[in-house]
Write a protein that holds these residues in place. Structure first.
Motif, PDB file in Angstrom:
ATOM      1  N   THR A 318     -11.562 -84.767  -0.409  1.00 54.89           N
ATOM      2  CA  THR A 318     -10.102 -84.707  -0.231  1.00 54.89           C
ATOM      3  C   THR A 318      -9.571 -86.078   0.174  1.00 54.89           C
ATOM      4  O   THR A 318      -8.562 -86.554  -0.350  1.00 54.89           O
ATOM      5  CB  THR A 318      -9.726 -83.669   0.829  1.00 54.89           C
ATOM      6  OG1 THR A 318     -10.182 -82.371   0.417  1.00 54.89           O
ATOM      7  CG2 THR A 318      -8.219 -83.619   1.039  1.00 54.89           C
ATOM      8  N   TYR A 319     -10.257 -86.717   1.096  1.00 55.27           N
ATOM      9  CA  TYR A 319      -9.873 -88.052   1.545  1.00 55.27           C
ATOM     10  C   TYR A 319      -9.908 -89.034   0.371  1.00 55.27           C
ATOM     11  O   TYR A 319      -8.997 -89.855   0.199  1.00 55.27           O
ATOM     12  CB  TYR A 319     -10.827 -88.496   2.651  1.00 55.27           C
ATOM     13  CG  TYR A 319     -10.415 -89.749   3.392  1.00 55.27           C
ATOM     14  CD1 TYR A 319      -9.477 -89.697   4.428  1.00 55.27           C
ATOM     15  CD2 TYR A 319     -10.971 -90.983   3.074  1.00 55.27           C
ATOM     16  CE1 TYR A 319      -9.109 -90.836   5.121  1.00 55.27           C
ATOM     17  CE2 TYR A 319     -10.617 -92.132   3.770  1.00 55.27           C
ATOM     18  CZ  TYR A 319      -9.688 -92.055   4.789  1.00 55.27           C
ATOM     19  OH  TYR A 319      -9.327 -93.198   5.474  1.00 55.27           O
ATOM     20  N   ASP A 320     -10.930 -88.924  -0.469  1.00 57.04           N
ATOM     21  CA  ASP A 320     -11.015 -89.762  -1.666  1.00 57.04           C
ATOM     22  C   ASP A 320      -9.897 -89.444  -2.656  1.00 57.04           C
ATOM     23  O   ASP A 320      -9.400 -90.341  -3.352  1.00 57.04           O
ATOM     24  CB  ASP A 320     -12.368 -89.581  -2.345  1.00 57.04           C
ATOM     25  CG  ASP A 320     -13.458 -90.441  -1.722  1.00 57.04           C
ATOM     26  OD1 ASP A 320     -13.125 -91.336  -0.914  1.00 57.04           O
ATOM     27  OD2 ASP A 320     -14.642 -90.228  -2.039  1.00 57.04           O
ATOM     28  N   SER A 321      -9.503 -88.186  -2.747  1.00 57.77           N
ATOM     29  CA  SER A 321      -8.413 -87.809  -3.653  1.00 57.77           C
ATOM     30  C   SER A 321      -7.122 -88.508  -3.255  1.00 57.77           C
ATOM     31  O   SER A 321      -6.365 -89.005  -4.107  1.00 57.77           O
ATOM     32  CB  SER A 321      -8.213 -86.290  -3.648  1.00 57.77           C
ATOM     33  OG  SER A 321      -9.351 -85.620  -4.143  1.00 57.77           O
ATOM     34  N   PHE A 322      -6.867 -88.554  -1.948  1.00 56.52           N
ATOM     35  CA  PHE A 322      -5.677 -89.253  -1.464  1.00 56.52           C
ATOM     36  C   PHE A 322      -5.826 -90.758  -1.690  1.00 56.52           C
ATOM     37  O   PHE A 322      -4.857 -91.442  -2.045  1.00 56.52           O
ATOM     38  CB  PHE A 322      -5.428 -88.936   0.005  1.00 56.52           C
ATOM     39  CG  PHE A 322      -4.690 -87.648   0.213  1.00 56.52           C
ATOM     40  CD1 PHE A 322      -3.310 -87.632   0.343  1.00 56.52           C
ATOM     41  CD2 PHE A 322      -5.365 -86.444   0.255  1.00 56.52           C
ATOM     42  CE1 PHE A 322      -2.604 -86.444   0.511  1.00 56.52           C
ATOM     43  CE2 PHE A 322      -4.686 -85.243   0.423  1.00 56.52           C
ATOM     44  CZ  PHE A 322      -3.302 -85.243   0.551  1.00 56.52           C
ATOM     45  N   GLY A 323      -7.033 -91.275  -1.491  1.00 55.66           N
ATOM     46  CA  GLY A 323      -7.271 -92.695  -1.729  1.00 55.66           C
ATOM     47  C   GLY A 323      -7.012 -93.075  -3.178  1.00 55.66           C
ATOM     48  O   GLY A 323      -6.418 -94.120  -3.478  1.00 55.66           O
ATOM     49  N   LEU A 324      -7.465 -92.230  -4.098  1.00 57.69           N
ATOM     50  CA  LEU A 324      -7.228 -92.453  -5.527  1.00 57.69           C
ATOM     51  C   LEU A 324      -5.731 -92.439  -5.832  1.00 57.69           C
ATOM     52  O   LEU A 324      -5.231 -93.275  -6.600  1.00 57.69           O
ATOM     53  CB  LEU A 324      -7.935 -91.374  -6.348  1.00 57.69           C
ATOM     54  CG  LEU A 324      -9.454 -91.481  -6.471  1.00 57.69           C
ATOM     55  CD1 LEU A 324     -10.045 -90.156  -6.947  1.00 57.69           C
ATOM     56  CD2 LEU A 324      -9.840 -92.611  -7.440  1.00 57.69           C
ATOM     57  N   LEU A 325      -5.014 -91.494  -5.222  1.00 57.10           N
ATOM     58  CA  LEU A 325      -3.574 -91.394  -5.443  1.00 57.10           C
ATOM     59  C   LEU A 325      -2.846 -92.614  -4.881  1.00 57.10           C
ATOM     60  O   LEU A 325      -1.966 -93.183  -5.540  1.00 57.10           O
ATOM     61  CB  LEU A 325      -3.036 -90.109  -4.815  1.00 57.10           C
ATOM     62  CG  LEU A 325      -1.515 -89.916  -4.900  1.00 57.10           C
ATOM     63  CD1 LEU A 325      -1.037 -89.941  -6.347  1.00 57.10           C
ATOM     64  CD2 LEU A 325      -1.117 -88.604  -4.222  1.00 57.10           C
ATOM     65  N   PHE A 326      -3.214 -93.025  -3.670  1.00 57.44           N
ATOM     66  CA  PHE A 326      -2.564 -94.187  -3.063  1.00 57.44           C
ATOM     67  C   PHE A 326      -2.806 -95.449  -3.896  1.00 57.44           C
ATOM     68  O   PHE A 326      -1.906 -96.253  -4.106  1.00 57.44           O
ATOM     69  CB  PHE A 326      -3.074 -94.393  -1.633  1.00 57.44           C
ATOM     70  CG  PHE A 326      -2.687 -93.300  -0.669  1.00 57.44           C
ATOM     71  CD1 PHE A 326      -1.510 -92.581  -0.837  1.00 57.44           C
ATOM     72  CD2 PHE A 326      -3.516 -92.978   0.409  1.00 57.44           C
ATOM     73  CE1 PHE A 326      -1.151 -91.554   0.052  1.00 57.44           C
ATOM     74  CE2 PHE A 326      -3.163 -91.972   1.292  1.00 57.44           C
ATOM     75  CZ  PHE A 326      -1.983 -91.252   1.117  1.00 57.44           C
ATOM     76  N   GLN A 327      -4.038 -95.605  -4.390  1.00 64.76           N
ATOM     77  CA  GLN A 327      -4.351 -96.763  -5.228  1.00 64.76           C
ATOM     78  C   GLN A 327      -3.528 -96.719  -6.518  1.00 64.76           C
ATOM     79  O   GLN A 327      -3.040 -97.747  -7.002  1.00 64.76           O
ATOM     80  CB  GLN A 327      -5.840 -96.801  -5.557  1.00 64.76           C
ATOM     81  CG  GLN A 327      -6.257 -97.996  -6.432  1.00 64.76           C
ATOM     82  CD  GLN A 327      -7.766 -98.157  -6.549  1.00 64.76           C
ATOM     83  OE1 GLN A 327      -8.482 -98.154  -5.556  1.00 64.76           O
ATOM     84  NE2 GLN A 327      -8.268 -98.280  -7.763  1.00 64.76           N
ATOM     85  N   SER A 328      -3.362 -95.532  -7.084  1.00 64.19           N
ATOM     86  CA  SER A 328      -2.591 -95.372  -8.321  1.00 64.19           C
ATOM     87  C   SER A 328      -1.108 -95.668  -8.090  1.00 64.19           C
ATOM     88  O   SER A 328      -0.453 -96.283  -8.944  1.00 64.19           O
ATOM     89  CB  SER A 328      -2.758 -93.948  -8.858  1.00 64.19           C
ATOM     90  OG  SER A 328      -4.106 -93.681  -9.170  1.00 64.19           O
ATOM     91  N   LEU A 329      -0.582 -95.230  -6.955  1.00 61.67           N
ATOM     92  CA  LEU A 329       0.821 -95.510  -6.632  1.00 61.67           C
ATOM     93  C   LEU A 329       1.058 -97.014  -6.521  1.00 61.67           C
ATOM     94  O   LEU A 329       2.048 -97.545  -7.038  1.00 61.67           O
ATOM     95  CB  LEU A 329       1.198 -94.823  -5.314  1.00 61.67           C
ATOM     96  CG  LEU A 329       1.588 -93.343  -5.417  1.00 61.67           C
ATOM     97  CD1 LEU A 329       1.431 -92.642  -4.062  1.00 61.67           C
ATOM     98  CD2 LEU A 329       3.026 -93.212  -5.915  1.00 61.67           C
ATOM     99  N   GLN A 330       0.142 -97.696  -5.869  1.00 63.25           N
ATOM    100  CA  GLN A 330       0.296 -99.145  -5.714  1.00 63.25           C
ATOM    101  C   GLN A 330       0.153 -99.867  -7.049  1.00 63.25           C
ATOM    102  O   GLN A 330       0.870-100.829  -7.325  1.00 63.25           O
ATOM    103  CB  GLN A 330      -0.717 -99.660  -4.692  1.00 63.25           C
ATOM    104  CG  GLN A 330      -0.403 -99.189  -3.268  1.00 63.25           C
ATOM    105  CD  GLN A 330      -1.444 -99.611  -2.256  1.00 63.25           C
ATOM    106  OE1 GLN A 330      -2.649 -99.536  -2.525  1.00 63.25           O
ATOM    107  NE2 GLN A 330      -1.008-100.042  -1.077  1.00 63.25           N
TER     108      GLN A 330
END
Length: 387
Positions: A318-330
């Motif tokens: 789950t933590y990685d899922s948010f990390g992937l999303l944050f990286q994609s947003l940036q």
């Protein structure tokens, strides 16, 4: 005339509001949905998912928000309980899509992720499932093509089933393998079939391939057949809430071989429910806390400080899922659903808690798996399996 102008003005305001929702932005915030199994048969999964989600969001907000091209956006989390039911998971996905979240994290169990993915795809809403491993979550069944808006942080059952089968052959030296799985669950059924096919391709005929239905508590008939067939290994690709009873019944009925499991074993609750009966068993999963990388160690320490518990694989994913999303947003450079989806698909390197990931034309990441051994009531790293 004034009434017409007023109507037009109201209509334009509504369009602007809806457009803002579709962008995933709300009062200059980034709004993310969480679709989790907070109640139902696997509440530990939902709790781990929610904990890690809130931790990931808190860390961003404590830093002043997510920096996108020099502007910091606070993150808001909308949480929906899918009750570990397919219909509720789909309804939660529809609710989040209508609420205009930038993306939806979850569901976790494949039986919930698959129906939710249909809603995500039709709504053009980015979905990242932390824990679902069944191929149907990211593949359109009619066309056989990858879904455009659905991704996952976990490896898929095809890979996991092959890893488990290879381990049974190479490490356990099995010659009479057996399987007991839930035929009513997409996850259990899918990985069991891959495991069987992999062994058969290696020239091994299964001693027994037995099934049951979700909710069953008595497995004596199936296990008796497994014992009578002389099985020397038993693959149980089933959930942590079911495995202890299956292992205990197998031992009572005279089974003396090895037990092998899948990532659905990864909850610490398995150790509590199974006790010493699971000692010596092995299972495939996504990360091992005892060989954590520097990034993983930081996450584990933060999670322990917040929740007084070691994070399981659901929490890490789950933590990685948010990390992937944050990286994609940036990478997208703006809070926009389509732009973020495109940035997600273009990720060629993400260093996560559960390992390095890359996406190559599908929503399934290329990543490694680990084998865990249950030793003295704890999970211990045994070996790594690369793609």
């Amino acid at each position: 005339m004034k009434r017409i102008k007023s109507f037009v003005l109201v209509f334009l305001c509504l369009v602007l509001i809806l457009t803002g929702c579709q962008s995933g932005s709300k009062s200059n915030k980034i709004v993310i949905g969480l679709n989790a199994e907070l109640t139902g048969s696997v509440p530990v999964v939902g709790a781990s998912c929610k904990n890690a989600a809130e931790l990931a969001v808190k860390e961003i907000n404590d830093a002043g928000g997510l920096d996108i091209k020099g502007k910091k956006y606070p993150v808001e989390l909308l949480i929906e309980d899918n009750e570990d039911k397919a219909e509720s998971a789909a309804a939660a996905a529809q609710k989040l899509a209508t609420a205009g979240v930038i993306a939806m994290i979850g569901p976790n169990a494949s039986r919930n992720a698959i129906p939710a993915s249909v809603i995500a795809e039709s709504s053009k809403m980015l979905m990242i499932s932390p824990w679902s491993t069944n191929a149907k979550a990211t593949i359109d069944e009619k066309s056989g093509s990858p879904k455009k808006y659905v991704f996952r942080a976990a490896f898929i059952d095809d890979f996991q089933g092959q890893v488990a089968a290879k381990f049974a052959l190479d490490q356990l030296k099995t010659i009479k393998p057996a399987v007991l799985y839930d035929v009513a669950s997409e996850y259990n059924k899918g990985i069991a079939e891959v495991y069987k096919a992999t062994l058969e391709a290696a020239g091994i005929t299964l001693a027994a391939f037995e099934s049951y239905t979700s909710g069953d508590k008595d497995f004596s008939a199936q296990i008796t057949k497994i014992v009578q067939a002389g099985a020397d290994s038993l693959f149980l690709p089933n959930y942590y809430s079911e495995v202890p009873l299956q292992v205990q019944q197998a031992k009572k009925l005279g089974y003396e071989g090895s037990f092998i499991g899948s990532d659905s074993w990864g909850s610490a609750e398995l150790l509590t429910l199974c006790g010493s009966d699971c000692n010596g068993s092995y299972f495939t999963t996504h990360y091992a806390a005892d060989i954590a990388t520097e990034k993983a160690q930081g996450f584990i320490a933060a999670y322990k400080a917040a929740y007084q518990a070691t994070p399981d694989d659901v929490a890490a994913l789950t933590y990685d899922s948010f990390g992937l999303l944050f990286q994609s947003l940036q990478a997208a450079g703006k809070v926009d659903r389509e732009a973020v989806r495109n940035a997600m698909a273009a990720i060629t390197s993400y260093e996560g808690v559960t390992g390095n990931m890359a996406f190559k034309g599908t929503g399934d990441p290329v990543k490694s798996a680990v084998i865990i051994q249950v030793t003295d009531g704890t999970f211990k790293y045994f070996q790594t399996a690369n793609p």
